[in-house]
Design a protein around this motif. Structure first.
Motif, PDB file in Angstrom:
ATOM      1  N   ILE A 223       0.893  -1.200  -0.007  1.00 45.66           N
ATOM      2  CA  ILE A 223       0.025   0.076   0.065  1.00 45.66           C
ATOM      3  C   ILE A 223       0.830   1.218   0.016  1.00 45.66           C
ATOM      4  N   ASN A 224       1.810   1.176   0.783  1.00 48.14           N
ATOM      5  CA  ASN A 224       2.735   2.417   0.859  1.00 48.14           C
ATOM      6  C   ASN A 224       3.706   2.590  -0.342  1.00 48.14           C
ATOM      7  N   THR A 225       3.943   1.419  -0.859  1.00 50.15           N
ATOM      8  CA  THR A 225       4.564   1.510  -2.053  1.00 50.15           C
ATOM      9  C   THR A 225       3.775   1.954  -3.474  1.00 50.15           C
ATOM     10  N   HIS A 226       2.666   1.440  -3.638  1.00 54.78           N
ATOM     11  CA  HIS A 226       1.691   1.757  -4.849  1.00 54.78           C
ATOM     12  C   HIS A 226       0.648   2.694  -4.543  1.00 54.78           C
ATOM     13  N   GLY A 227       0.232   2.805  -3.509  1.00 55.06           N
ATOM     14  CA  GLY A 227      -1.111   3.666  -3.152  1.00 55.06           C
ATOM     15  C   GLY A 227      -0.913   5.259  -3.505  1.00 55.06           C
ATOM     16  N   SER A 228      -2.069   5.878  -3.444  1.00 55.97           N
ATOM     17  CA  SER A 228      -1.870   7.363  -3.767  1.00 55.97           C
ATOM     18  C   SER A 228      -2.315   8.073  -2.297  1.00 55.97           C
ATOM     19  N   GLN A 229      -1.980   7.469  -1.307  1.00 54.31           N
ATOM     20  CA  GLN A 229      -2.307   8.339   0.247  1.00 54.31           C
ATOM     21  C   GLN A 229      -3.774   8.798   0.234  1.00 54.31           C
ATOM     22  N   HIS A 230      -4.684   8.200  -0.732  1.00 58.35           N
ATOM     23  CA  HIS A 230      -6.199   8.466  -0.550  1.00 58.35           C
ATOM     24  C   HIS A 230      -6.856   7.734   0.750  1.00 58.35           C
ATOM     25  N   ALA A 251      -2.240   7.485   4.420  1.00 59.19           N
ATOM     26  CA  ALA A 251      -2.982   7.754   3.831  1.00 59.19           C
ATOM     27  C   ALA A 251      -3.915   8.813   4.367  1.00 59.19           C
ATOM     28  N   SER A 252      -4.462   9.413   3.652  1.00 57.64           N
ATOM     29  CA  SER A 252      -5.520  10.706   4.145  1.00 57.64           C
ATOM     30  C   SER A 252      -6.654  10.029   4.890  1.00 57.64           C
ATOM     31  N   SER A 253      -7.189   8.763   4.538  1.00 55.64           N
ATOM     32  CA  SER A 253      -8.203   8.050   5.320  1.00 55.64           C
ATOM     33  C   SER A 253      -7.665   6.824   5.418  1.00 55.64           C
ATOM     34  N   VAL A 254      -7.800   6.242   6.604  1.00 57.46           N
ATOM     35  CA  VAL A 254      -7.522   4.842   6.891  1.00 57.46           C
ATOM     36  C   VAL A 254      -8.564   4.402   7.537  1.00 57.46           C
ATOM     37  N   MET A 255      -9.089   3.180   7.227  1.00 59.14           N
ATOM     38  CA  MET A 255     -10.312   2.415   7.771  1.00 59.14           C
ATOM     39  C   MET A 255      -9.990   1.098   8.199  1.00 59.14           C
ATOM     40  N   VAL A 256     -10.894   0.579   8.952  1.00 54.61           N
ATOM     41  CA  VAL A 256     -10.735  -0.874   9.914  1.00 54.61           C
ATOM     42  C   VAL A 256     -12.449  -1.148   9.561  1.00 54.61           C
ATOM     43  N   ASN A 257     -12.548  -2.302   8.895  1.00 55.54           N
ATOM     44  CA  ASN A 257     -14.043  -3.071   8.590  1.00 55.54           C
ATOM     45  C   ASN A 257     -14.934  -1.925   8.031  1.00 55.54           C
ATOM     46  N   ALA A 258     -14.486  -1.150   7.018  1.00 51.48           N
ATOM     47  CA  ALA A 258     -15.514  -0.434   6.291  1.00 51.48           C
ATOM     48  C   ALA A 258     -15.090  -0.180   4.908  1.00 51.48           C
ATOM     49  N   ILE A 274     -15.190  20.585  -0.864  1.00 50.59           N
ATOM     50  CA  ILE A 274     -14.608  21.013  -2.252  1.00 50.59           C
ATOM     51  C   ILE A 274     -13.702  20.075  -3.029  1.00 50.59           C
ATOM     52  N   GLY A 275     -13.176  19.011  -2.362  1.00 50.57           N
ATOM     53  CA  GLY A 275     -12.429  18.197  -2.926  1.00 50.57           C
ATOM     54  C   GLY A 275     -11.844  17.017  -1.712  1.00 50.57           C
ATOM     55  N   ILE A 276     -10.973  16.189  -2.381  1.00 52.61           N
ATOM     56  CA  ILE A 276     -10.001  15.492  -1.159  1.00 52.61           C
ATOM     57  C   ILE A 276      -8.648  15.733  -1.414  1.00 52.61           C
ATOM     58  N   SER A 277      -7.873  15.884  -0.353  1.00 56.32           N
ATOM     59  CA  SER A 277      -6.467  16.395  -0.299  1.00 56.32           C
ATOM     60  C   SER A 277      -5.478  15.093   0.136  1.00 56.32           C
ATOM     61  N   THR A 278      -4.703  14.718  -0.554  1.00 54.24           N
ATOM     62  CA  THR A 278      -3.772  13.679  -0.162  1.00 54.24           C
ATOM     63  C   THR A 278      -2.397  14.278   0.189  1.00 54.24           C
ATOM     64  N   ASP A 279      -2.363  15.747   0.207  1.00 52.63           N
ATOM     65  CA  ASP A 279      -1.304  16.582   0.730  1.00 52.63           C
ATOM     66  C   ASP A 279      -0.991  16.297   2.224  1.00 52.63           C
ATOM     67  N   LYS A 280      -0.050  16.671   2.817  1.00 51.60           N
ATOM     68  CA  LYS A 280       0.102  16.445   4.319  1.00 51.60           C
ATOM     69  C   LYS A 280       0.378  17.857   4.991  1.00 51.60           C
ATOM     70  N   LEU A 281       0.395  18.890   4.203  1.00 55.14           N
ATOM     71  CA  LEU A 281       0.380  20.255   4.464  1.00 55.14           C
ATOM     72  C   LEU A 281      -0.828  20.988   4.744  1.00 55.14           C
TER      73      LEU A 281
END
Length: 307
Positions: A223-230, A251-258, A274-281
């Motif tokens: 996930i951390n190699t191929h994901g887009s941090q979404h 990732a900007s959203s991490v879920m358990v059993n959902a 307004i949208g989803i941000s995958t930035d960290k700042l």
């Protein structure tokens, strides 16, 4: 104190409802906005903008708080993203090509995400019914959204039990399956071999890549190699593994059993987004009213001095 960001430039290629939603969010958070919609909805965007500006005038608010660029010329985008003296932040909404161009060329800060390569990992300790429902919903509820499942990871100890039933359900929905070598051996002709590019692809279509992994650590690494941090989700009844997944997946959203389809401003109780941000700042995840503001520190004294 929460304070507005200032003038927000929003560049989008999507439905004209974005014109109304973006204007409302920016006004509610105290910002002015300059909107540049796509050519396919030009007349609708202009009509909606006229209505908004008329309403602002009737409310004794300057109509210039909401402006819609009245050209579909691509050069307008270039002007917007290179004027930090006039625009405080740019928020692009559209295809990867548009967002990539803006990210590379902008001289104005950008809040964005490029891809929605979302994962669901079916852990060794997953409940079978939950695993089936979540993996199916995350992929097939809607195909063209950024929070749709694109890669399914399955622990090898549960693959023989879970994957054949899931594969049958996916095939009923018309989903093409692309799998690692072990997945193809298990599922046979209903699955075609995945290429290296598949793990890095946001399909936005009824196509799913599947990989069988040997451990939670391998799933997190993938996930951390191929994901887009979404958005990424684990299905497990093991509290310790769930906590490790939440802690280590970037990732900007991490879920358990959902289902990953819950990654949405409205579903999070933020209202419109307004949208989803995958930035960290500044802002990460769904960007709603609070994401369109910053802070300033307020100090109230009565002759206080620092010694």
């Amino acid at each position: 104190m929460r304070v507005p960001l200032g003038v927000i430039g929003i560049i989008y290629e999507s439905r004209p409802n974005v014109t109304a939603d973006a204007a409302a969010l920016c006004l509610k958070s105290g910002n002015a906005t300059i909107l540049r919609g796509g050519s396919e909805a030009y007349h609708s965007n202009q009509a909606i903008a006229r209505g908004i500006r008329q309403g602002l005038q009737q409310a004794s608010i300057t109509p210039d708080a909401v402006q819609v660029v009245n050209t579909t010329d691509r050069a307008a985008v270039g002007h917007m993203i290179t004027q930090p003296e006039s625009i405080d932040v740019i928020i692009p909404r559209g295809g990867k090509g548009l967002i990539q161009r803006i990210s590379e060329q902008a001289r104005v800060p950008v809040i964005k995400h490029l891809d929605g390569i979302c994962h669901v990992y079916l852990d060794e300790a997953a409940d079978a019914d939950k695993a089936h429902a979540i993996a199916l919903n995350a992929k097939t509820q809607r195909y063209g959204t950024c929070n749709t499942l694109e890669t399914l990871l399955v622990h090898q100890a549960r693959a023989a039990e879970l994957l054949p039933l899931l594969a049958a359900a996916y095939r009923e929905q018309g989903v093409e399956l692309r799998g690692c070598a072990e997945t193809c051996r298990l599922l046979g002709e209903v699955c075609v071999p995945a290429t290296d590019a598949d793990w890095d692809t946001e399909y936005l279509a009824p196509i799913l890549s599947i990989r069988i992994v040997t451990s939670l650590e391998q799933a997190i690494s993938h996930i951390n190699t191929h994901g887009s941090q979404h958005t990424d989700s684990i299905v497990t009844e093991n509290y310790t593994r769930a906590r490790q997944f939440l802690r280590e997946v970037d990732a900007s959203s991490v879920m358990v059993n959902a289902s990953t389809r819950f990654a949405d401003g409205f579903e999070y109780g933020l209202g419109a987004e307004i949208g989803i941000s995958t930035d960290k700042l500044h802002a990460r995840g769904p960007v709603a009213l609070e994401g369109l503001t910053s802070v300033k520190f307020i100090v109230l004294g009565d002759g206080h001095i620092r010694t």
